[in-house]
Design a protein around this motif. Structure first.
Motif, mmCIF file in Angstrom:
data_model
loop_
_atom_site.group_PDB
_atom_site.id
_atom_site.type_symbol
_atom_site.label_atom_id
_atom_site.label_comp_id
_atom_site.label_asym_id
_atom_site.label_seq_id
_atom_site.Cartn_x
_atom_site.Cartn_y
_atom_site.Cartn_z
ATOM 1 N N SER A 212 -3.893 7.854 -7.837
ATOM 2 C CA SER A 212 -3.927 6.407 -7.612
ATOM 3 C C SER A 212 -4.161 6.103 -6.139
ATOM 4 O O SER A 212 -3.739 6.859 -5.255
ATOM 5 C CB SER A 212 -2.607 5.761 -8.050
ATOM 6 O OG SER A 212 -2.420 5.900 -9.426
ATOM 7 N N ASN A 213 -4.791 4.974 -5.880
ATOM 8 C CA ASN A 213 -5.120 4.594 -4.512
ATOM 9 C C ASN A 213 -4.141 3.578 -3.952
ATOM 10 O O ASN A 213 -4.491 2.773 -3.089
ATOM 11 C CB ASN A 213 -6.553 4.030 -4.458
ATOM 12 C CG ASN A 213 -7.101 4.016 -3.047
ATOM 13 O OD1 ASN A 213 -6.796 4.884 -2.248
ATOM 14 N ND2 ASN A 213 -7.910 3.004 -2.732
ATOM 15 N N PHE A 214 -2.902 3.579 -4.444
ATOM 16 C CA PHE A 214 -1.907 2.620 -3.957
ATOM 17 C C PHE A 214 -1.744 2.769 -2.442
ATOM 18 O O PHE A 214 -1.553 3.870 -1.919
ATOM 19 C CB PHE A 214 -0.553 2.860 -4.623
ATOM 20 C CG PHE A 214 -0.498 2.480 -6.072
ATOM 21 C CD1 PHE A 214 -1.595 1.940 -6.726
ATOM 22 C CD2 PHE A 214 0.659 2.676 -6.801
ATOM 23 C CE1 PHE A 214 -1.535 1.594 -8.062
ATOM 24 C CE2 PHE A 214 0.736 2.330 -8.143
ATOM 25 C CZ PHE A 214 -0.366 1.797 -8.770
ATOM 26 N N SER A 215 -1.786 1.645 -1.733
ATOM 27 C CA SER A 215 -1.718 1.674 -0.273
ATOM 28 C C SER A 215 -0.310 1.477 0.261
ATOM 29 O O SER A 215 -0.076 1.624 1.458
ATOM 30 C CB SER A 215 -2.617 0.575 0.301
ATOM 31 O OG SER A 215 -2.134 -0.708 -0.068
ATOM 32 N N PHE A 216 0.637 1.149 -0.598
ATOM 33 C CA PHE A 216 1.987 0.826 -0.142
ATOM 34 C C PHE A 216 2.629 2.043 0.517
ATOM 35 O O PHE A 216 2.612 3.139 -0.023
ATOM 36 C CB PHE A 216 2.832 0.352 -1.316
ATOM 37 C CG PHE A 216 4.236 -0.047 -0.936
ATOM 38 C CD1 PHE A 216 4.471 -1.236 -0.256
ATOM 39 C CD2 PHE A 216 5.317 0.767 -1.242
ATOM 40 C CE1 PHE A 216 5.760 -1.614 0.099
ATOM 41 C CE2 PHE A 216 6.608 0.396 -0.901
ATOM 42 C CZ PHE A 216 6.827 -0.790 -0.226
ATOM 43 N N ARG A 217 3.176 1.835 1.727
ATOM 44 C CA ARG A 217 3.933 2.853 2.438
ATOM 45 C C ARG A 217 5.255 2.235 2.876
ATOM 46 O O ARG A 217 5.311 1.070 3.248
ATOM 47 C CB ARG A 217 3.172 3.365 3.660
ATOM 48 C CG ARG A 217 1.777 3.912 3.353
ATOM 49 C CD ARG A 217 1.817 5.242 2.609
ATOM 50 N NE ARG A 217 0.488 5.810 2.459
ATOM 51 C CZ ARG A 217 -0.288 5.638 1.379
ATOM 52 N NH1 ARG A 217 0.138 4.890 0.374
ATOM 53 N NH2 ARG A 217 -1.473 6.206 1.303
ATOM 54 N N TYR A 218 6.320 3.043 2.877
ATOM 55 C CA TYR A 218 7.656 2.516 3.174
ATOM 56 C C TYR A 218 8.432 3.515 4.036
ATOM 57 O O TYR A 218 9.566 3.845 3.763
ATOM 58 C CB TYR A 218 8.386 2.235 1.853
ATOM 59 C CG TYR A 218 9.542 1.266 1.936
ATOM 60 C CD1 TYR A 218 9.408 0.032 2.568
ATOM 61 C CD2 TYR A 218 10.770 1.575 1.348
ATOM 62 C CE1 TYR A 218 10.457 -0.855 2.619
ATOM 63 C CE2 TYR A 218 11.828 0.682 1.387
ATOM 64 C CZ TYR A 218 11.662 -0.528 2.026
ATOM 65 O OH TYR A 218 12.707 -1.421 2.069
ATOM 66 N N TRP A 219 7.781 3.966 5.115
ATOM 67 C CA TRP A 219 8.336 5.048 5.924
ATOM 68 C C TRP A 219 9.553 4.608 6.735
ATOM 69 O O TRP A 219 9.594 3.507 7.264
ATOM 70 C CB TRP A 219 7.282 5.587 6.881
ATOM 71 C CG TRP A 219 6.089 6.191 6.222
ATOM 72 C CD1 TRP A 219 4.796 5.724 6.235
ATOM 73 C CD2 TRP A 219 6.058 7.390 5.427
ATOM 74 N NE1 TRP A 219 3.976 6.551 5.513
ATOM 75 C CE2 TRP A 219 4.719 7.582 5.002
ATOM 76 C CE3 TRP A 219 7.018 8.320 5.038
ATOM 77 C CZ2 TRP A 219 4.319 8.653 4.217
ATOM 78 C CZ3 TRP A 219 6.636 9.395 4.248
ATOM 79 C CH2 TRP A 219 5.299 9.562 3.847
ATOM 80 N N ASP A 220 10.504 5.510 6.846
ATOM 81 C CA ASP A 220 11.588 5.404 7.817
ATOM 82 C C ASP A 220 11.084 6.108 9.074
ATOM 83 O O ASP A 220 11.033 7.336 9.125
ATOM 84 C CB ASP A 220 12.856 6.083 7.291
ATOM 85 C CG ASP A 220 13.993 6.010 8.285
ATOM 86 O OD1 ASP A 220 14.808 5.087 8.166
ATOM 87 O OD2 ASP A 220 14.058 6.882 9.176
#
Length: 374
Positions: A212-220
């Motif tokens: 999938s090409n989901f762009s969501f990132r949620y980095w600490d």
């Protein structure tokens, strides 16, 4: 995704009650499964593919909350994001979920993106776009779901700008329709047309396990290491609001699988043939009742070999309504402009490219289709 069938009475009151009931039922849909057994990332992926669909992918903050709800008080777990390090393995993404990046050289300053001060993974705009190190500081423009733009004149790095926009609005301004809108340009000029502003375009080397090409990132960012030192698999740090970190893929951790219960059949069949196939071999032709389900279905549709895929939606002449094969009325719609034709010989299909909207098609046309699994 489906439960027992029920025919809705076509009065305004009962249609409203039907859609309310459908919304309440569908919001209980839980695609994520937490597996307590500790495995390496590769072992976890193999387990998820054998027993569900794949390691968990995450589209937005709603998915993150759903992921956390199934976590059973654990502190850290694998998700289906991994890195292929290297300068040439990075891909551009828009920060706002659902926006897909397509190459457009006219947007960039001549010679850009040049990766001059490698790595230059974030984008600012003045007259045109330029790539820059994400650590540089600029003002920025946020976007919210009310289609309103918000200029913030504080100079911060790209990640800080993204975090601010997500906390106070929706996200950094993303997509050509937003960046080139009159509202955006007006706000940009009110500051100074020569001032550089962060926009929601970035690139990285991270991939989702299922493609999938989901762009969501949620980095600490305090614990994140961008695919260096063999830390090329992603975990979610549940004790840190679900923020993500990177880790060595051979470490053993619990993990999340996802199961959307969907299967794309890459065979060309008429609508009736597709319906019979799904009911004989799986459960039914797929139904869609909210934006979340639309998103999961369109991810499958992208891999079809035909320009459309059949949905489990047909026009009922007797009721003069569009009805799902489950006998539910249409409470959520994604019709293309001018794409709905109400005729006894019509069923609905989703476009496999573009905006993945719905269009009416004659039932004797042949397309791929998507089944719902048991």
């Amino acid at each position: 995704m489906l439960s027992t069938k029920r025919v809705c009475v076509s009065t305004d009151h009962y249609l409203l009650q039907s859609c309310l009931h459908e919304h309440q039922r569908r919001t209980r849909f839980k695609p994520y499964h937490f597996i307590k057994e500790e495995m390496s990332w590769d072992e976890a992926r193999a387990y998820c593919r054998e027993n569900y669909t794949d390691l968990a992918k995450v589209f937005d903050l709603t998915d993150m909350r759903r992921l956390q709800d199934s976590a059973q008080n654990q502190t850290e777990a694998w998700i289906g994001l991994y890195s292929e390090p290297g300068r040439d393995n990075r891909r551009w993404h828009w920060s706002l979920p659902g926006k897909e990046y397509t190459e457009n050289k006219t947007c960039w300053t001549a010679g850009e993106p040049n990766d001059g001060a490698y790595p230059e993974n974030c984008v600012r705009t003045g007259d045109k776009w330029e790539d820059e190190p994400c650590s540089r500081t600029h003002p920025f423009i946020c976007y919210d779901n009310n289609k309103t733009f918000h200029l913030n004149e504080t100079s911060v790095n790209w990640t800080q700008a993204q975090n601010y926009c997500r906390q106070h609005h929706t996200d950094l301004a993303s997509g050509l329709d937003q960046i080139y809108s009159e509202e955006f340009k007006k706000l940009q000029k009110s500051k100074d047309p020569k001032v550089n502003l962060w926009i929601g375009l970035f690139r990285d080397s991270w991939r989702w396990s299922d493609g999938s090409n989901f762009s969501f990132r949620y980095w600490d960012m305090d614990s994140f290491n961008d695919g260096l030192n063999n830390r090329t698999c992603a975990t979610t740090l549940l004790e840190r609001s679900g923020r993500w970190s990177s880790a060595g893929c051979d470490q053993r951790k619990p993990f999340f699988c996802y199961d959307d219960k969907l299967i794309l059949i890459r065979e060309n069949k008429t609508w009736e043939e597709a319906l019979n196939y799904c009911r004989q071999k799986h459960h039914d032709l797929v139904s869609i009742s909210n934006p979340e389900e639309q998103r999961w279905v369109q991810e499958r549709a992208k891999n079809a070999s035909t320009p459309f895929v059949w949905l489990g939606l047909r026009y009922g002449c007797a009721a003069r309504l569009w009805l799902w094969v489950t006998d539910y009325v249409v409470c959520y719609e994604r019709w293309a402009s001018g794409g709905r034709t109400e005729d006894c010989d019509m069923s609905a299909a989703m476009t496999t490219g573009g905006q993945h909207e719905w269009v009416s098609q004659r039932k004797n046309e042949t397309f791929n289709f998507i089944c719902l699994k048991h």
